[in-house]
Design an enzyme around this catalytic site. Sequence first.
Site, short mmCIF file in Angstrom:
data_model
loop_
_atom_site.label_atom_id
_atom_site.label_comp_id
_atom_site.label_asym_id
_atom_site.label_seq_id
_atom_site.Cartn_x
_atom_site.Cartn_y
_atom_site.Cartn_z
N HIS A 34 36.39 25.27 -33.87
CA HIS A 34 37.25 26.41 -34.09
C HIS A 34 38.46 26.35 -33.16
CE1 HIS A 34 34.46 28.33 -36.83
NE2 HIS A 34 33.52 28.08 -35.97
N SER B 258 34.56 41.12 -38.47
CA SER B 258 33.43 40.24 -38.18
C SER B 258 33.46 39.77 -36.73
CB SER B 258 33.46 39.04 -39.13
OG SER B 258 32.37 38.19 -38.90
N LYS C 177 35.44 30.56 -32.83
CA LYS C 177 34.37 30.05 -31.99
C LYS C 177 33.64 28.82 -32.47
CE LYS C 177 30.33 32.53 -33.55
NZ LYS C 177 29.67 31.34 -34.05
#
Length: 266
Positions: A66, A96, A48
């Site tokens: 990203h 994560s 992201k």
Amino acid sequence: MELVRDTYRQPEEYVKGIPLVKSFAEALGPLQSFQPQPDDLLISTYPKSGLETLKETPAPRLLKTHLPLALLPQSLLDRKIKVVYVARNAKDVAVSYYHFYCMAKVHPDPGTWDSFLEKFMAGKVCYGSWYQHVQEWWELSRTHPVLYLCYEDMKENPKREIQKIMEFVGRSLPEEIVDHIVQHTSFEEMKKNPMTNYTTVPHDIMDHDISPFMRRGMAGDWKTTFTVAQSEHFDADYAEKMTGWELSFCSQLGVVLSGNHSRRSV
């Protein structure tokens, strides 16, 4: 009682076979005309983010993305803009990313951890396959000025990795300044800093009650989430997809994630 839906969650939209949040996909058109400057430095990691509000930024500029290579403006590659790429072991990334999907409500509903893990392994999460991402940026480093770093190495010896970056960009700083940088870029300090922890983002978009944006930042935290069966399944899939690549990553500090490939100093 009627359930209240998360109105901010967006559907995914595929661009060149890569899933993206719909609003991010719509921003890619104007991005392709982006014109880099010779002293720009691109910071790339999975997943992201994007390149935005750069037109008014004075040089030298730090660009963050990203995006996989297929979606990157070609001008960045044509002009040989220097790139610092940071890779992290796949298991910690998966955990994560799941928590981020849960708290950042621009993403589609992640579903259960088990179902999200299958999507992650298949590359059906926003920004696509982790495997493809780390592999293609590593391959690019053969022909393009790319400094390829590992998150776990940064955790283990941040000063050494910062010095690598300074050498890469042709800069030098007094040791006390480097020590200051090490202190203020530590996970603990950044987690407290509103400029980096995203606590200023509206609660409806990022729900820090579900999970903080900067959650734990540990190498090996995946062990608190993966079941034994999930870990074994993931390892088998990982070994297959990483066979033949010179890349390997630490599943925790000092332990290399298994796979039929050798670790190369990066």
